[in-house]
Design a protein around this motif. Structure first.
Motif, PDB file in Angstrom:
ATOM      1  N   LEU A 163       0.578   8.968 -13.244  1.00 10.03           N
ATOM      2  CA  LEU A 163      -0.196   7.730 -13.415  1.00 10.03           C
ATOM      3  C   LEU A 163       0.556   6.748 -14.307  1.00 10.03           C
ATOM      4  O   LEU A 163       0.498   5.531 -14.098  1.00 10.03           O
ATOM      5  CB  LEU A 163      -1.571   8.047 -14.002  1.00 10.03           C
ATOM      6  N   ALA A 164       1.287   7.291 -15.279  1.00  9.35           N
ATOM      7  CA  ALA A 164       2.061   6.423 -16.178  1.00  9.35           C
ATOM      8  C   ALA A 164       3.221   5.743 -15.461  1.00  9.35           C
ATOM      9  O   ALA A 164       3.728   4.708 -15.914  1.00  9.35           O
ATOM     10  CB  ALA A 164       2.588   7.243 -17.359  1.00  9.35           C
ATOM     11  N   LYS A 165       3.622   6.306 -14.333  1.00  8.43           N
ATOM     12  CA  LYS A 165       4.724   5.730 -13.548  1.00  8.43           C
ATOM     13  C   LYS A 165       4.258   4.646 -12.591  1.00  8.43           C
ATOM     14  O   LYS A 165       5.088   3.979 -11.968  1.00  8.43           O
ATOM     15  CB  LYS A 165       5.425   6.828 -12.749  1.00  8.43           C
ATOM     16  N   THR A 166       2.953   4.480 -12.450  1.00 10.74           N
ATOM     17  CA  THR A 166       2.447   3.522 -11.470  1.00 10.74           C
ATOM     18  C   THR A 166       2.623   2.087 -11.950  1.00 10.74           C
ATOM     19  O   THR A 166       2.753   1.810 -13.151  1.00 10.74           O
ATOM     20  CB  THR A 166       0.957   3.766 -11.174  1.00 10.74           C
ATOM     21  N   LYS A 167       2.597   1.179 -11.015  1.00  8.16           N
ATOM     22  CA  LYS A 167       2.722  -0.249 -11.287  1.00  8.16           C
ATOM     23  C   LYS A 167       1.495  -0.729 -12.056  1.00  8.16           C
ATOM     24  O   LYS A 167       0.362  -0.405 -11.678  1.00  8.16           O
ATOM     25  CB  LYS A 167       2.845  -0.993  -9.961  1.00  8.16           C
ATOM     26  N   PRO A 168       1.634  -1.489 -13.129  1.00  4.97           N
ATOM     27  CA  PRO A 168       0.462  -2.013 -13.840  1.00  4.97           C
ATOM     28  C   PRO A 168      -0.442  -2.804 -12.889  1.00  4.97           C
ATOM     29  O   PRO A 168       0.037  -3.599 -12.080  1.00  4.97           O
ATOM     30  CB  PRO A 168       1.081  -2.911 -14.917  1.00  4.97           C
ATOM     31  N   GLY A 169      -1.740  -2.561 -12.994  1.00  4.56           N
ATOM     32  CA  GLY A 169      -2.693  -3.256 -12.144  1.00  4.56           C
ATOM     33  C   GLY A 169      -2.945  -2.567 -10.809  1.00  4.56           C
ATOM     34  O   GLY A 169      -3.633  -3.109  -9.933  1.00  4.56           O
ATOM     35  N   VAL A 170      -2.422  -1.349 -10.645  1.00 10.01           N
ATOM     36  CA  VAL A 170      -2.613  -0.614  -9.402  1.00 10.01           C
ATOM     37  C   VAL A 170      -4.082  -0.228  -9.208  1.00 10.01           C
ATOM     38  O   VAL A 170      -4.841  -0.061 -10.180  1.00 10.01           O
ATOM     39  CB  VAL A 170      -1.721   0.646  -9.387  1.00 10.01           C
ATOM     40  N   ARG A 171      -4.490  -0.095  -7.969  1.00  9.91           N
ATOM     41  CA  ARG A 171      -5.826   0.394  -7.624  1.00  9.91           C
ATOM     42  C   ARG A 171      -5.666   1.652  -6.769  1.00  9.91           C
ATOM     43  O   ARG A 171      -4.856   1.665  -5.842  1.00  9.91           O
ATOM     44  CB  ARG A 171      -6.626  -0.683  -6.887  1.00  9.91           C
ATOM     45  N   ILE A 172      -6.448   2.684  -7.074  1.00 12.25           N
ATOM     46  CA  ILE A 172      -6.238   4.010  -6.475  1.00 12.25           C
ATOM     47  C   ILE A 172      -7.467   4.426  -5.668  1.00 12.25           C
ATOM     48  O   ILE A 172      -8.600   4.327  -6.145  1.00 12.25           O
ATOM     49  CB  ILE A 172      -5.925   5.052  -7.567  1.00 12.25           C
ATOM     50  N   ILE A 173      -7.224   4.909  -4.436  1.00 12.45           N
ATOM     51  CA  ILE A 173      -8.305   5.330  -3.539  1.00 12.45           C
ATOM     52  C   ILE A 173      -8.091   6.793  -3.170  1.00 12.45           C
ATOM     53  O   ILE A 173      -6.978   7.187  -2.800  1.00 12.45           O
ATOM     54  CB  ILE A 173      -8.321   4.467  -2.249  1.00 12.45           C
ATOM     55  N   ASN A 174      -9.137   7.586  -3.267  1.00 13.01           N
ATOM     56  CA  ASN A 174      -9.048   9.002  -2.877  1.00 13.01           C
ATOM     57  C   ASN A 174     -10.215   9.378  -1.980  1.00 13.01           C
ATOM     58  O   ASN A 174     -11.355   9.499  -2.428  1.00 13.01           O
ATOM     59  CB  ASN A 174      -9.034   9.904  -4.118  1.00 13.01           C
ATOM     60  N   ALA A 181       3.710   0.300  -5.529  1.00 15.06           N
ATOM     61  CA  ALA A 181       2.460   0.115  -4.799  1.00 15.06           C
ATOM     62  C   ALA A 181       1.416  -0.654  -5.609  1.00 15.06           C
ATOM     63  O   ALA A 181       1.196  -0.359  -6.790  1.00 15.06           O
ATOM     64  CB  ALA A 181       1.889   1.462  -4.373  1.00 15.06           C
ATOM     65  N   ASP A 182       0.757  -1.622  -4.951  1.00 23.23           N
ATOM     66  CA  ASP A 182      -0.387  -2.320  -5.537  1.00 23.23           C
ATOM     67  C   ASP A 182      -1.666  -1.510  -5.338  1.00 23.23           C
ATOM     68  O   ASP A 182      -2.592  -1.577  -6.151  1.00 23.23           O
ATOM     69  CB  ASP A 182      -0.554  -3.699  -4.894  1.00 23.23           C
ATOM     70  N   LEU A 193       0.855  -1.194   0.000  1.00 24.86           N
ATOM     71  CA  LEU A 193       0.000   0.000   0.000  1.00 24.86           C
ATOM     72  C   LEU A 193       0.885   1.236   0.000  1.00 24.86           C
ATOM     73  O   LEU A 193       1.756   1.399   0.853  1.00 24.86           O
ATOM     74  CB  LEU A 193      -0.902   0.022   1.235  1.00 24.86           C
ATOM     75  N   GLY A 194       0.669   2.114  -0.958  1.00 24.37           N
ATOM     76  CA  GLY A 194       1.371   3.395  -0.997  1.00 24.37           C
ATOM     77  C   GLY A 194       0.476   4.482  -0.434  1.00 24.37           C
ATOM     78  O   GLY A 194      -0.619   4.714  -0.952  1.00 24.37           O
ATOM     79  N   VAL A 195       0.924   5.129   0.623  1.00 24.54           N
ATOM     80  CA  VAL A 195       0.145   6.180   1.280  1.00 24.54           C
ATOM     81  C   VAL A 195       0.788   7.526   0.973  1.00 24.54           C
ATOM     82  O   VAL A 195       1.926   7.792   1.377  1.00 24.54           O
ATOM     83  CB  VAL A 195       0.087   5.953   2.805  1.00 24.54           C
ATOM     84  N   ILE A 196       0.079   8.357   0.246  1.00 25.04           N
ATOM     85  CA  ILE A 196       0.562   9.700  -0.071  1.00 25.04           C
ATOM     86  C   ILE A 196      -0.005  10.652   0.976  1.00 25.04           C
ATOM     87  O   ILE A 196      -1.188  10.986   0.955  1.00 25.04           O
ATOM     88  CB  ILE A 196       0.127  10.121  -1.484  1.00 25.04           C
ATOM     89  N   GLY A 197       0.835  11.050   1.909  1.00 23.37           N
ATOM     90  CA  GLY A 197       0.404  11.893   3.017  1.00 23.37           C
ATOM     91  C   GLY A 197       0.231  11.072   4.275  1.00 23.37           C
ATOM     92  O   GLY A 197      -0.767  10.373   4.427  1.00 23.37           O
ATOM     93  N   ALA A 198       1.214  11.161   5.192  1.00 28.19           N
ATOM     94  CA  ALA A 198       1.179  10.342   6.407  1.00 28.19           C
ATOM     95  C   ALA A 198       0.921  11.197   7.638  1.00 28.19           C
ATOM     96  O   ALA A 198       1.542  11.007   8.679  1.00 28.19           O
ATOM     97  CB  ALA A 198       2.489   9.577   6.561  1.00 28.19           C
TER      98      ALA A 198
END
Length: 531
Positions: free
Chosen positions: A220-231, A198-199, A146-151
């Motif tokens: 977004l182009a730099k993200t891992k293929p198959g990533v799921r994003i939550i906002n 990050a997955d 899990l990649g957390v942007i903002g901790a």
């Protein structure tokens, strides 16, 4: 007279009762926020305004709020408050950033599960009478990254929950220290590394110029293929159109959004896409969170109006209820130091340096600086205060610096203000004695010990005999009574100053008689709000 607060949005009766219990008079009109004209008509009668999201504290409303001292927003978002307008009027704007932290973090975790297992789509299919078991193949959370942007507050709770779910957690936050990351059990990384590994990615940062569009097409182009994003943070952190294209291309496997670039979100490029979960900004929508923020805003506003304590303010340094009585005399000292320099300096100020020595260096210097700046520019702007003063100083382009140091002299702590103009530098220092009253202890490098009175006379002169007699005679002939008379000089025959505490105002004619003396370079009547 008890302060008055208007509650113009829905708050619980328990929250309203907090105001009453603290000695605040409350006018509870929960539907008034929807009637902007009626609200503007009566807002001038109140010291405080407690709101949720329905009330819009616009510049027009704030202009009509002639007595308003504080606006309290039950919740974290203050998009419905014109903060610059409030700051210019000296109105403190408070929010409740921690009351819905757990609720928002839980919603992010819930959305992560929903997008991992396609729960909304599977539910709709099943209730439609279908049994498409093979269609909704999901992925496990356990063992994923899990990649957390903002901790920060909410992000750190998400990290803790994710670790409990046996996920590997990467955190990107420029303000996160290595030590804090280790304490949390996460790995601190740069954004590019997070995107690549990050997955799942979840965002928990405020909307700023630096964070707006942080997940745009390039990232977004730099993200891992198959990533799921939550906002669940703020709409606009993710470029919805770019994300929609990435989902259609199969690079992003899914997304779950609680916030949108435009709200209410009647349409979005994300709507209707496969494995996209959308909720209508429900991050703070639990019974517990709504009650928590209501209680918190009532406590904060009451503490400020009754005790002078400031907490969770958007535009003002925080002052705890415990430190308020200790800080109060030093805030007064800072104010009079600023007021002194503001009244004796005739040229535009280019630079300001504030030195905090000894005990003052360990105090809430942000609050002290705000008070000093308010005193400094009050001669130019009558209605300035601790909220608006720092903004005005910045707008004027004045360079401001603070210096803190350990005790260096005989005083436990003191504050020294130095200002620089085009042609001169002027400095004054002061402290607070055991009686709690401010004292001037140095002016222009010359030591003295002077009480601060409502009316004072400041005289700068050359050290010559007979000066005390001349000043005393001149004021006596004008019927001015001297309560206290302090003198100082740098050397015999050098620069000298006199600072007099007098019983009332002094006319320009008296000042003219003083400055007519060949040894007197400057004579000023000073006024301080100390009584």
């Amino acid at each position: 007279m008890a302060p008055r607060v208007l509650v113009s949005d829905e708050l619980s009766e328990t929250a309203v009762q907090i105001f009453r219990d603290r000695g605040v008079e409350v006018d509870f009109q929960p539907q008034l926020g929807k009637d902007k004209d009626k609200l503007a008509e009566i807002i001038g009668n109140y010291d405080g305004l407690a709101i949720r999201s329905a009330t819009k504290a616009t510049e027009k409303l704030i202009a009509a709020a002639t007595n308003l001292k504080v606006i309290g927003r039950a919740g974290i978002g203050v998009d419905n408050v014109d903060i610059p307008a409030a700051s210019r009027r000296g109105i403190i704007v408070m929010n409740t950033p921690f009351g819905n932290s757990i609720t928002t973090a839980e919603h992010a975790i819930a959305l992560m599960f929903a997008v991992a297992r396609q729960l909304p789509q599977a539910d709709a299919s099943t209730q439609a009478g279908k049994w498409e078991k093979s269609k909704f193949m999901g992925v496990e959370i356990t063992g994923k990254t899990l990649g957390v942007i903002g901790a920060g507050n909410i992000g750190s709770i998400v990290c803790a929950r994710a670790i409990g779910l046996k996920m590997h957690v990467l955190a990107y936050d420029p303000f996160l220290s290595k030590e804090r990351a280790e304490e949390m059990g996460v790995v601190k990384v740069e954004l590019d590394e997070l995107l690549a590994k990050a997955d799942f990615i979840t965002l928990h940062v405020p909307m700023t110029d630096k964070t707006r569009g942080i997940l745009g097409a390039e990232n977004l182009a730099k993200t891992k293929p198959g990533v799921r994003i939550i906002n669940c943070a703020r709409g606009g952190l993710v470029d919805e159109a770019a994300l929609a294209e990435a989902i259609k291309a199969g690079h992003v496997a899914g997304a779950a959004f609680d916030v949108f670039e435009v709200e209410p979100a009647k349409e979005s490029p994300l709507f209707g896409l496969p494995n996209v979960v959308c909720t209508p900004h429900l991050g703070a929508s639990t019974t517990e969170a709504q009650e928590n923020v209501a209680l918190q805003v009532a406590e904060q506003m009451a503490d400020y109006l009754i005790k002078g304590a400031v907490s969770n303010a958007i535009n003002m340094p925080s002052i705890t209820a415990e430190e308020a009585p200790i800080l109060k005399p030093f805030i007064k000292l800072a104010d009079v130091l600023g007021a002194f320099v503001g009244q004796v300096t005739d040229e535009p100020i280019k630079e300001i340096e504030i030195l905090y020595d000894g005990a003052t260096a360990n105090m809430n210097t942000r609050a002290l600086t705000s008070a000093l700046l308010a005193g400094l520019i009050r001669t130019q702007v009558a209605d300035v205060n601790m909220v608006s003063a720092p903004i005005m100083i910045k707008e004027k382009g004045i360079v401001l610096s603070e210096v803190k140091r350990d005790k260096t002299g005989v005083f436990d702590g003191y504050i020294k203000l130095t200002v620089t103009t085009e042609s001169m530098t002027r400095a004054i220092a002061g402290t607070v004695f055991s009686d709690g009253k401010p004292r001037f202890i140095q002016i222009k490098g010359i030591n003295l010990d002077a009480d601060v009175g409502s009316h004072m006379v400041y005289i700068a002169n050359t050290d010559v005999p007979g000066m005390i007699g001349f000043i005393g005679t001149t004021l006596g002939e004008a019927g001015v009574n001297i309560a206290n008379f302090q003198l100082g000089r740098d050397k015999q025959g050098g620069d000298a100053i006199a600072l007099l505490y007098v019983d009332g105002p002094i006319g320009d004619d008296v000042l003219a008689k003083l400055t007519a003396h060949p040894a007197i370079r400057q004579a000023k009547h000073l006024v301080f709000p100390v009584d």
